[in-house]
Design an enzyme around this catalytic site. Structure first.
Site, PDB file in Angstrom:
ATOM      1  N   CYS A   1       0.816  -1.218   0.000  1.00  0.00           N
ATOM      2  CA  CYS A   1       0.000   0.000   0.000  1.00  0.00           C
ATOM      3  C   CYS A   1       0.845   1.262   0.000  1.00  0.00           C
ATOM      4  O   CYS A   1       0.322   2.366   0.201  1.00  0.00           O
ATOM      5  CB  CYS A   1      -0.899   0.009   1.230  1.00  0.00           C
ATOM      6  SG  CYS A   1       0.067   0.067   2.766  1.00  0.00           S
TER       7      CYS A   1
ATOM      8  N   CYS B   1       3.487 -11.505 -10.325  1.00  0.00           N
ATOM      9  CA  CYS B   1       2.032 -11.327 -10.141  1.00  0.00           C
ATOM     10  C   CYS B   1       1.681  -9.850 -10.134  1.00  0.00           C
ATOM     11  O   CYS B   1       0.572  -9.469 -10.480  1.00  0.00           O
ATOM     12  CB  CYS B   1       1.545 -12.012  -8.876  1.00  0.00           C
ATOM     13  SG  CYS B   1       1.658 -11.022  -7.370  1.00  0.00           S
TER      14      CYS B   1
ATOM     15  N   LEU C   1      -2.954   9.458  22.228  1.00  0.00           N
ATOM     16  CA  LEU C   1      -2.160  10.350  21.388  1.00  0.00           C
ATOM     17  C   LEU C   1      -1.626   9.532  20.218  1.00  0.00           C
ATOM     18  O   LEU C   1      -1.034   8.468  20.411  1.00  0.00           O
ATOM     19  CB  LEU C   1      -0.994  10.958  22.167  1.00  0.00           C
ATOM     20  CG  LEU C   1      -1.293  12.262  22.919  1.00  0.00           C
ATOM     21  CD1 LEU C   1      -2.308  12.044  24.008  1.00  0.00           C
ATOM     22  CD2 LEU C   1      -0.011  12.865  23.485  1.00  0.00           C
TER      23      LEU C   1
ATOM     24  N   GLY D   1       1.997   8.279  14.325  1.00  0.00           N
ATOM     25  CA  GLY D   1       2.107   7.455  13.122  1.00  0.00           C
ATOM     26  C   GLY D   1       0.980   6.452  12.970  1.00  0.00           C
ATOM     27  O   GLY D   1       0.822   5.837  11.920  1.00  0.00           O
TER      28      GLY D   1
ATOM     29  N   THR E   1       0.877   3.599  14.070  1.00  0.00           N
ATOM     30  CA  THR E   1       1.424   2.269  13.800  1.00  0.00           C
ATOM     31  C   THR E   1       1.090   1.278  14.905  1.00  0.00           C
ATOM     32  O   THR E   1       1.272   0.075  14.724  1.00  0.00           O
ATOM     33  CB  THR E   1       2.960   2.343  13.634  1.00  0.00           C
ATOM     34  OG1 THR E   1       3.532   2.936  14.801  1.00  0.00           O
ATOM     35  CG2 THR E   1       3.327   3.181  12.421  1.00  0.00           C
TER      36      THR E   1
ATOM     37  N   ASP F   1      12.280  -2.754  20.649  1.00  0.00           N
ATOM     38  CA  ASP F   1      13.695  -2.745  20.268  1.00  0.00           C
ATOM     39  C   ASP F   1      14.476  -1.675  21.017  1.00  0.00           C
ATOM     40  O   ASP F   1      15.661  -1.841  21.309  1.00  0.00           O
ATOM     41  CB  ASP F   1      13.836  -2.474  18.761  1.00  0.00           C
ATOM     42  CG  ASP F   1      13.278  -3.589  17.911  1.00  0.00           C
ATOM     43  OD1 ASP F   1      12.875  -4.614  18.471  1.00  0.00           O
ATOM     44  OD2 ASP F   1      13.233  -3.432  16.670  1.00  0.00           O
TER      45      ASP F   1
ATOM     46  N   GLU G   1      -6.311 -22.901  -5.439  1.00  0.00           N
ATOM     47  CA  GLU G   1      -6.739 -24.020  -6.275  1.00  0.00           C
ATOM     48  C   GLU G   1      -8.064 -24.583  -5.789  1.00  0.00           C
ATOM     49  O   GLU G   1      -8.995 -24.772  -6.571  1.00  0.00           O
ATOM     50  CB  GLU G   1      -5.669 -25.114  -6.287  1.00  0.00           C
ATOM     51  CG  GLU G   1      -6.045 -26.300  -7.157  1.00  0.00           C
ATOM     52  CD  GLU G   1      -4.946 -27.353  -7.241  1.00  0.00           C
ATOM     53  OE1 GLU G   1      -5.249 -28.461  -7.703  1.00  0.00           O
ATOM     54  OE2 GLU G   1      -3.792 -27.075  -6.846  1.00  0.00           O
TER      55      GLU G   1
ATOM     56  N   ARG H   1       1.791 -37.786  -4.011  1.00  0.00           N
ATOM     57  CA  ARG H   1       2.967 -37.167  -4.632  1.00  0.00           C
ATOM     58  C   ARG H   1       4.178 -37.251  -3.697  1.00  0.00           C
ATOM     59  O   ARG H   1       5.309 -37.436  -4.159  1.00  0.00           O
ATOM     60  CB  ARG H   1       2.682 -35.721  -5.033  1.00  0.00           C
ATOM     61  CG  ARG H   1       3.847 -35.077  -5.783  1.00  0.00           C
ATOM     62  CD  ARG H   1       3.469 -33.745  -6.406  1.00  0.00           C
ATOM     63  NE  ARG H   1       2.748 -33.896  -7.666  1.00  0.00           N
ATOM     64  CZ  ARG H   1       3.324 -33.979  -8.867  1.00  0.00           C
ATOM     65  NH1 ARG H   1       4.658 -33.967  -8.968  1.00  0.00           N
ATOM     66  NH2 ARG H   1       2.611 -34.081  -9.962  1.00  0.00           N
TER      67      ARG H   1
ATOM     68  N   GLU I   1       7.040 -25.538 -10.053  1.00  0.00           N
ATOM     69  CA  GLU I   1       7.256 -26.174  -8.752  1.00  0.00           C
ATOM     70  C   GLU I   1       8.637 -26.796  -8.553  1.00  0.00           C
ATOM     71  O   GLU I   1       9.171 -26.752  -7.437  1.00  0.00           O
ATOM     72  CB  GLU I   1       6.195 -27.258  -8.524  1.00  0.00           C
ATOM     73  CG  GLU I   1       4.784 -26.733  -8.418  1.00  0.00           C
ATOM     74  CD  GLU I   1       3.753 -27.856  -8.419  1.00  0.00           C
ATOM     75  OE1 GLU I   1       3.184 -28.111  -7.347  1.00  0.00           O
ATOM     76  OE2 GLU I   1       3.545 -28.466  -9.484  1.00  0.00           O
TER      77      GLU I   1
END
Length: 1341
Positions: free
Chosen positions: A57, A119, A268, A271, A273, A371, A814, A892, A1273
């Site tokens: 985005c 894609c 408050l 950002g 985030t 962090d 699929e 498979r 694949e």
């Protein structure tokens, strides 16, 4: 002072792509992304996660900084930025910088032409991240580019071509390995040359940088002059009043304090985030939001005697810029804390988050895994708090965080600023962060470590050790620090400190987050790194008796990665090939330009219908329970809600499923997993529908048993039938002939598809005969059509399913896409109006399932020389709560239990476990990678047991041309030995191995490993009836050609290859040929686009249709041999010739019988080999991918650019599967890892530093279109070379610790598993809790 409860609404003024927007009714809860897409119809920016973790985005926001008197350009996540936060800002989206019709911007052109868009769903976000970087720095370094992309993800490309394309903007533009203008090599070979080949080498390129438009910074969009004027006006209070939330932008600090006093619970937001995440995902509501981002005092930066004071609204990007300058200008001893903060900021979220997240928000969020907070705490930073009552200063110590996400602030107080101190001589500071992925990842453990010595000595005067991730708050290891004061900095201190820390830093065995032993070990290991770092600095200042041992030195090297370099090798087209014949040429993906400009239309980009409604799912919160009642009263009271859809609303059958009808469209009386779809709410907007869905209250009666893990299923014998077995030879005889027998186990974790575009459906009732048109993001248009028709109780002919393109699929669309499509269709039928639903990322991850986790047990008999005589292997897969495609996936896996090895006596048995998890499903490789992973595990164990080189044992056991597989299919055109030898050569394997052995002798705490892994992948659907395809080709009177075929485009370039096939067959330029979409009303009964067979099947169908048309045109070509295509078409039309033709193809000679173990399950095999080198940090478990060489047999490539893209993309997806991506469930089947915040796919920084990809030359395949081979694949499993290189490095570490022989390493090889496997004195200090004595936070499914 104006009253808080005033009801008038201010106007929101912003510019979008140079156009002024005045929004009269700005909604505080509306993110910029929704505003752009739904209000302004700018659909270029995409919704990938809604939490700022994928970058799809990304837009650029520009504003005038009145303090610094500059225009600031920054990339940000439109999914998180509230539109109200953008008052007086200029927003630039991907549409605003260029278009196909107008002119592409160089940033758009280069990613497209460099084959960096598959894609395309992530492409606009990557384009805008790069564009924002160039607006700030017209000639960046590669490090700048890599940092700019830390917040962007791509699931398709493997990242390499994106970096290659954008490298051309740097000073170091061009081929990284050879300094030439190209980025790749190509082997050119004459048509008549034989396979032994005296082919001549020439250099060509996948793209030609000289064709790129130059970047002209003077031609960029200017900052609107009107906005400049408005930005210079005095700041006034702004209010935006929404449905539930009031957004207030205070005019001054005093105004803010007054508002906070009146609304102590107000949040408050700078950002958004964190608050944005809480409101969306935690269902929290904050009725009043205060936005103080423009208050000067909160943005000030002051230099004092003691340090630098940062206002609480200073962004992390600006914090980093200021600290970088200080580090450059001040003496090193003064900036130890600054350097530590910068070290943490380097890996803090992505650039888009750092650009808007404020330092104050980071502190006040009070995250226990922050962090920065451990750094601030260890440094003793001072926090200035303010309220109407006055100012107070608090030290950031162990009393500041009083509980989980709670601080010592009073409700009416705000954080005004933080002082980050200078350090002094004799003071040393370090910070460390350990996470699953280096880039943009939350910490597992993070820490700040601060020691002060008595002047001129190595005697500890003071010490502060602060940790995140070791409790509900950031904690200080106070007891340990006190015990170390007054002691000399020597080995005795180190050993004691580690013991003290192991004693003090304890965790409950069931602590949230799990990984208890690992986290505890990290507290000790990271201190050891700090000890060595300080010891080295003391030695440099002659204050320590001895420097760090030479073999320990790498333990203190700060993590850095060189910029990646690459080579691609492929076979050029023959010199005589016609210019218009595109087969074999590296042409660009036909949609790449549209994808780069945001003009490519995905399902949710389709404009809304006038009376369209939105659907949100209601899902189960229980793993196994009866539904007692459903209360929708609160949901129906939400504004805009139209109806609730339940199983009673289904007009046809509620039974559904891709292979067997063992599922329900909507739950009836029972749920069998968390995420089971119970119903749906239909409303006027997505926000209303989702809010109402959360308000639906379901009462349950719990049922037993709850089976979540494979081990649970084995204990309960909970299996789907049948149990499959493939056996060859005589196991009893084989084990008797063996010199040694070993047994082992390996668990292979599941994997989330993480296609960037989540599942999406738009259902449009056509008003008569039960007709309905569906626009779906699916790989299986025909299956979607059939299941929707079944649910609606109408013939399939009444349902049309259309697929334009998908933003990635990988098998996840699929079969599981139909669980959404059927619900949306039922809702549209009920309300008689168009209904749309695009799942949020967390919903998609919850309900759609992923790759099957596998558990393998094996018994292997082998000779002393490494020759394997007998293997008995048992596979267990976790299928979930329905059969889906699990039987075919297990089959498979059994078909690939041999990989490339000829085992005389072998038996494989497969059990499919029924569990209370959402049904797992197809995923690139479809069981093959899991089957081969178990094979390579026992092969690796044999090599370790024999004391032989793994590559020697693998090569000794390989098949040869003409050998039979365990299912008795003969290996023809067997190229694995050629791939093996070429891979050894281009990787310089022998020299690389010698270098690694030397490196490992010289380094104790970092080790390197090397591995070479082959793969053999069978091509065909194992369900024979699916090996068919149809095509419809129209020639129009102007000579243009329209193709429709049964395959869908999901980024793999299928449509591009089909145009190339038609171009060669019809002998016309590809520019005359167009493919619009895949639809069930043009080509019926199509097979899913899966099994890597779509180019083979659809290519032949297109070829057959084109051949039919050519035959019809032949008489007109004969009559007018000098004419052109248009002449012949016109002549045929006037002669009333049918210029439309169907094509059809079915793969011949297929069919396998499990009862008799006979037949041919596969049309042919694709082969490949990879060599990988890694480096692990034995103290943390982190690893670096240093080198990978891949040789892939793709026959005669239809398009080398697309095929190399598929090889690299599949490889990186495999790197995720085997080293990074971990789905984590509770014991009750609740999925914790729902979104990019906790589930980590590979990022730009995870690609190998050196990557070589070679497409095997002179290897035509007579079983497929134009001698090509499938490529989607097969390359994925080659990433196992990284896993086994890691295991090789761990083996070296264990050898140093005196631990020898085979050992179990489960997949993925996460930092936790790597660290725990590197047994040493530190791991012994923190033993894992005894199983069975506690209830773990998560379980391995």
């Amino acid at each position: 002072m104006e009253e808080i409860n005033k009801t008038y609404q201010d106007d929101l003024i912003l510019f979008v792509n140079g156009k002024k927007i005045v929004e009269k009714n700005a909604e505080p809860e509306l993110p910029l992304l929704t505003y752009l897409r739904k209000k302004l119809c700018l659909t270029g920016a995409k919704l990938g996660c809604a939490e700022g973790g994928c970058g799809a985005c990304t837009v650029m926001v520009s504003k005038f900084d009145s303090d610094r008197k500059i225009i600031v350009h920054k990339a940000l996540n439109a999914c998180l930025a509230p539109v109200c936060s953008l008052h007086l800002c200029a927003v630039t989206t991907v549409e605003g910088i260029g278009s196909v019709a107008r002119k592409l911007h160089p940033v758009q052109e280069r990613i497209a032409k460099a084959h960096g868009s598959q894609c395309g769903f992530c492409t606009p976000g990557i384009v805008m991240s790069m564009y924002a970087l160039l607006r700030n720095n017209a000639q960046p370094t590669m490090r700048d580019i890599e940092e700019a992309f830390q917040g962007n993800l791509c699931r398709c490309t493997g990242y390499r071509p994106i970096l290659e394309g954008y490298k051309t903007f740097t000073k170091q533009k061009g081929c990284c390995l050879r300094g030439e203008a190209g980025v790749c090599h190509v082997i050119s070979v004459q048509k008549e040359e034989t396979q032994s080949g005296d082919s001549t080498n020439s250099v060509q390129q996948l793209f030609n940088p000289s064709e790129f438009m130059p970047l002209d910074p003077t031609q960029e969009i200017i900052f609107p002059p009107e906005l400049m004027s408005l930005s210079k006006q005095p700041v006034r209070e702004l209010r935006f009043i929404g449905e539930r939330v009031q957004w207030i932008q205070p005019s001054s600090l005093a105004n803010l304090l007054q508002l906070k006093a009146e609304n102590p619970a107000a949040k408050l937001v700078v950002g958004n985030t964190e608050v944005g995440i809480e409101m969306k995902f935690k269902n929290l509501l904050y009725p009043v939001i205060l936005a103080p981002a423009y208050i000067p005092e909160l943005n000030s930066i002051q230099y004092t005697e003691n340090g630098i004071v940062f206002g609480a609204c200073v962004t992390l990007t600006l914090l980093g810029d200021v600290l970088h300058t200080a580090v450059d200008e001040l003496p090193s001893y003064q900036t130890e804390v600054f350097q530590a903060v910068l070290q943490q900021l380097r890996w803090f979220a992505g650039q888009q988050i750092r650009n808007v997240a404020a330092i104050g928000g980071n502190i006040m969020t009070a995250s226990p895994i922050s962090d920065l907070n451990p750094v601030f705490m260890a440094a003793g930073c001072k926090l200035t708090l303010m309220s109407k009552e006055g100012i107070r200063v608090l030290p950031m110590d162990d009393k500041f965080f009083i509980d989980y996400r709670k601080t010592a602030l009073k409700p009416e107080e705000i954080l005004l600023c933080i002082e980050i101190p200078y350090t002094k001589k004799g003071q040393y500071f370090s910070a460390f962060k350990q996470s699953s992925r280096k880039e943009d990842d939350i910490a597992i453990v993070t820490c700040g470590m601060n020691v002060v010595f008595l002047e001129g000595s190595n005697i500890v005067q003071d010490m502060h050790l602060s940790y995140g991730g070791m409790g509900p708050t950031t904690v200080l290891a106070s007891a340990t620090s006190r015990r170390l004061v007054g002691r000399q900095w020597d080995d005795t201190l180190m050993q004691d400190a580690c013991s003290f820390l192991a004693e003090e830093m304890t965790l409950s065995p069931c602590a949230p987050g799990g990984m208890v032993a690992y986290r505890r070990t990290l507290t000790v290991s990271l201190f050891f790194k700090f000890f060595l770092t300080v010891q080295h600095k003391l030695a440099q200042e002659d204050l320590s008796a001895e420097d760090v041992r030479a073999d320990y030195a790498s333990a203190i090297d700060l993590s850095h990665m060189d910029s990646p370099t690459s080579i691609q090798l492929f076979q050029a087209v023959p010199s005589g090939q016609k210019v218009d014949d595109m087969i074999g040429r590296p042409i660009m993906h036909l949609s790449a330009m549209k994808q780069a400009t945001g003009e490519a239309v995905y399902c949710d980009d389709i404009p809304c219908y006038e009376n369209e409604l939105y659907l949100a799912l209601v899902t189960s919160s229980k793993p196994h329970a009866y539904i007692k009642s459903i209360d929708t009263s609160d949901a129906m009271a939400v504004p805009g809600v139209v109806t609730f859809v339940c199983d009673q609303d289904i007009p046809g059958s509620n039974k559904t499923g891709p292979a067997v009808y063992d599922e329900t469209v909507l739950a009836e009386d029972k749920v069998t997993c968390v995420g089971h779809i119970v119903g749906a709410v239909v409303a006027d907007t997505q926000a209303h529908a989702q809010r109402a869905a959360k308000a639906v209250r379901i009462s349950y009666e719990d049922l037993q048993p709850v089976i979540v893990t494979i081990q649970d299923a084995i204990a309960s014998e909970s299996f789907y039938q049948p149990i499959r077995t493939i056996e060859r030879g005589d196991l009893t005889q084989g084990f008797q002939e063996a010199d040694n027998i070993l047994q082992g186990e390996i668990h292979i974790g599941g994997q989330e598809h993480f296609y960037l575009e989540t599942n999406c459906t738009v259902a449009v009732p056509r008003g008569e005969d039960g007709e309905m048109e569906l626009f779906v993001s699916t790989q299986s248009a025909a299956k979607t059509q059939a299941l929707v028709a079944k649910a609606l109780g109408v013939p399939a002919s009444h349902i049309v399913c259309r697929v334009k393109r998908m933003g990635g699929g990988f098998g996840g669309k699929e079969s599981r896409s139909s669980i959404l499509s059927t619900v949306v269709a039922v809702a549209a039928h009920k309300v008689k109006r168009p209904v749309r639903c695009m799942l949020d990322r967390e919903e998609d991850m919850l309900v759609t399932g992923g790759r099957h986790p596998f558990f393998g047990r094996y018994k292997v008999g082998f000779k002393r020389n490494g020759k394997v005589m007998a293997v008995d292997v048992t596979y267990y897969s976790n299928a979930g709560n329905s059969a889906d495609l699990s039987l075919s996936i297990m089959e498979r896996a059994l078909f690939h239990m041999d990989n490339c090895y000829n085992i005389p006596h072998i038996r494989g048995t497969g059990y499919i476990c029924r569990t209370n998890l959402p049904s797992n499903t197809a995923f690139r490789g479809f069981g093959g990678p899991q089957g081969m992973m178990v094979t390579e595990s026992w092969m690796n164990d044999v090599a370790l047991a024999c004391g032989l080189a793994a590559e020697q044992v693998r090569e000794m056991n390989m098949y040869k041309q003409g050998d039979l597989t365990p299912f008795h299919q003969r290996l023809e055109q067997f190229t694995i030995h050629r791939c093996w030898q070429e891979c050894l050569t281009i990787s310089d394997f022998c020299q690389r191995k010698a270098n690694i052995e030397l490196y490992n002798k010289q380094h104790r705490w970092t080790k390197r490993g090397l591995s070479i892994i082959p793969t053999k992948f069978g091509i065909s659907f194992t369900a024979v009836f699916l090996n068919q395809a149809g095509a419809l080709v129209h020639i129009y009177t102007d000579g243009s050609v329209l193709i429709t075929h049964g395959g869908t485009e999901m980024g793999q370039g299928l449509h591009t290859k089909m145009v190339q096939v038609a171009s060669r067959t019809l002998e016309i330029p590809s520019t005359k040929i167009h493919i619009s979409e895949t639809s069930t009303n043009t080509v019926p009964n199509t097979s899913p686009t899966a099994a890597s067979a779509s180019s083979d099947l659809n290519g032949m169908a297109v070829y057959n249709a084109c051949k039919t048309l050519l035959q019809r045109l032949e008489p007109y070509k004969a009559r007018n041999p000098t004419g052109c295509w248009e002449n012949w078409v016109t002549a045929a039309y006037f002669d009333r010739v049918n210029l439309s033709a169907n094509g059809f193809y079915k793969t011949p000679d297929l069919g396998y019988n499990f009862e008799t173990n006979s037949g041919h399950p596969f049309n042919y095999f694709s082969y490949g080999v990879a060599v990988s080198e890694v480096e692990i940090d034995c103290l943390t478990g982190s690893h670096k991918n240093l080198h990978t060489s891949i040789v892939m047999d793709v026959g005669k490539s239809l398009n080398p650019a697309l095929d190399i893209g598929q090889v690299e993309g599949a490889f990186m997806q495999g790197v995720g599967l085997f080293t990074l991506e971990e789905l984590r469930y509770s014991s009750q089947g609740y999925l914790y890892t729902r979104g990019p915040g906790m589930y980590k796919i590979p990022a730009f920084g995870d690609i190998p530093t050196e990557l070589k990809v070679s497409l095997l030359r002179d290897a035509p395949n007579d079983k497929a279109i134009f001698s090509s081979k499938a490529v989607g694949e097969p390359p994925l499993f080659l990433a196992a070379s990284v896993f086994y290189a890691i295991k090789d490095a761990i083996t070296a570490a264990r050898t140093d610790a005196g631990v020898l022989g085979p050992f179990r390493l489960d997949s993925p090889a996460t930092p936790e598993r790597i660290r725990n496997a590197c047994q040493d004195t530190f791991t012994k200090l923190c033993p894992p809790p005894e199983p069975g004595t506690y209830a773990p936070w998560d379980v391995r499914v």
